[in-house]
Design an enzyme around this catalytic site. Structure first.
Site, PDB file in Angstrom:
ATOM      1  N   GLY A  29      -4.256   3.232  -6.135  1.00 11.06           N
ATOM      2  CA  GLY A  29      -5.540   2.609  -6.438  1.00 11.06           C
ATOM      3  C   GLY A  29      -5.454   1.791  -7.697  1.00 11.06           C
ATOM      4  O   GLY A  29      -4.369   1.535  -8.208  1.00 11.06           O
ATOM      5  N   ASN A  30      -6.601   1.365  -8.210  1.00 10.11           N
ATOM      6  CA  ASN A  30      -6.619   0.653  -9.490  1.00 10.11           C
ATOM      7  C   ASN A  30      -7.919   0.946 -10.225  1.00 10.11           C
ATOM      8  O   ASN A  30      -8.783   1.656  -9.721  1.00 10.11           O
ATOM      9  CB  ASN A  30      -6.407  -0.851  -9.272  1.00 10.11           C
ATOM     10  CG  ASN A  30      -7.521  -1.477  -8.467  1.00 10.11           C
ATOM     11  OD1 ASN A  30      -8.666  -1.564  -8.908  1.00 10.11           O
ATOM     12  ND2 ASN A  30      -7.192  -1.924  -7.256  1.00 10.11           N
ATOM     13  N   ARG A  31      -8.057   0.413 -11.428  1.00  7.39           N
ATOM     14  CA  ARG A  31      -9.152   0.781 -12.324  1.00  7.39           C
ATOM     15  C   ARG A  31     -10.441  -0.003 -12.150  1.00  7.39           C
ATOM     16  O   ARG A  31     -11.340   0.086 -12.969  1.00  7.39           O
ATOM     17  CB  ARG A  31      -8.694   0.647 -13.769  1.00  7.39           C
ATOM     18  CG  ARG A  31      -7.569   1.566 -14.145  1.00  7.39           C
ATOM     19  CD  ARG A  31      -7.251   1.446 -15.618  1.00  7.39           C
ATOM     20  NE  ARG A  31      -6.037   2.169 -15.980  1.00  7.39           N
ATOM     21  CZ  ARG A  31      -5.982   3.494 -16.151  1.00  7.39           C
ATOM     22  NH1 ARG A  31      -7.071   4.221 -16.022  1.00  7.39           N
ATOM     23  NH2 ARG A  31      -4.850   4.071 -16.467  1.00  7.39           N
ATOM     24  N   ALA A  96     -10.779  -6.074  -6.587  1.00  3.60           N
ATOM     25  CA  ALA A  96      -9.418  -5.901  -7.100  1.00  3.60           C
ATOM     26  C   ALA A  96      -8.587  -5.370  -5.943  1.00  3.60           C
ATOM     27  O   ALA A  96      -8.413  -4.157  -5.778  1.00  3.60           O
ATOM     28  CB  ALA A  96      -9.420  -4.930  -8.275  1.00  3.60           C
TER      29      ALA A  96
END
Ligand code: C5P
Length: 222
Positions: A29-31, A96
């Site tokens: 995943g990402n932030r 994102a």
């Protein structure tokens, strides 16, 4: 100016991160919190647009938009967008999206037997570039989150992906961006640029929405 300048405009907007499964219980995943995208979806709705929000996994209150489609992976998001892209006037990509996904997600939970584990990743489709490359593309707005050379990379992205507008922000360090309530943007189009200084994301979304309206109207007058 009219209060609802985007009345009748069909707008598709992506927001949030994507999750790329490694096995049934784990993902890459990402932030991204999705906050900027959700605020922008609401601001554009307030300006009269019919907003379809394609959202990755976020933990945010339900935004006031016409329709919301929840997705998990980049491939899901790609499918949801491409199904609808030909029938929209404006496409805003704030998501994102993971650039890569595990090539072969395990069917069962990966066990910790080996001391080393190698992950094989494959490229995900670039949703924004694909929409911008359609035969008669909608007006396209992209985002660029960069840790350095913000303006240079954003200009390059605007050209390379054939976008109408790009909103760039610096991430990492003491700057705004991911996981923060505030952000600042450099907004760039073919023959102009505007700095939106550090402010609350709700206010920033309103100002960016105004800029989108101006450029969209100019584009259609041309
Ligand atoms: O090339 P980069 O990922 O930095 O471009 C960011 C922009 O492209 C954002 O607007 C993002 O939503 C969009 N994007 C996309 N699909 C991808 C990767 C990025 O729509 N696979």
């Amino acid at each position: 100016p009219p209060a609802r300048p985007l009345a009748g405009v069909r707008l598709l907007l992506t927001a949030g991160p994507t999750r790329e499964p490694l096995d049934p219980v784990r993902f890459l995943g990402n932030r991204s919190s999705g906050r900027m995208g959700f605020a922008l979806a609401e601001a554009l709705t307030e300006l009269g647009a019919h907003v379809v929000l394609v959202a990755g996994p976020v933990t945010l209150p339900a935004p006031r938009v016409a329709e919301r489609v929840d997705v998990e992976t980049a491939l899901d998001m790609h499918g949801a967008v491409m199904e609808r892209a030909a029938d929209c006037d404006l496409f805003v990509a704030t998501a994102a999206v993971a650039d890569y996904r595990p090539m072969d997600p395990a069917e069962n939970k990966i066990k910790k037997n080996a001391d080393e584990l190698t992950l094989r990743l494959v490229r995900n489709p670039d949703i924004l570039a694909e929409v911008a490359a359609l035969d008669s593309p909608p007006f396209t707005v992209g985002f660029a989150a960069e840790t350095d050379h913000v303006e240079e990379y954003a200009r390059d992205k605007l050209k390379r992906k054939k976008l109408d507008m790009i909103a760039a922000n610096q991430v990492g360090g003491t700057h705004g961006g991911f996981e923060r309530a505030e952000n600042a943007l450099t907004v760039i189009w073919r023959d102009g640029q505007r700095e939106l200084p550090m402010m609350d994301k709700t206010q920033l979304a309103r100002e960016l929405a105004q800029l989108i309206v101006e450029r969209y109207q100019e584009h259609h007058a041309a």
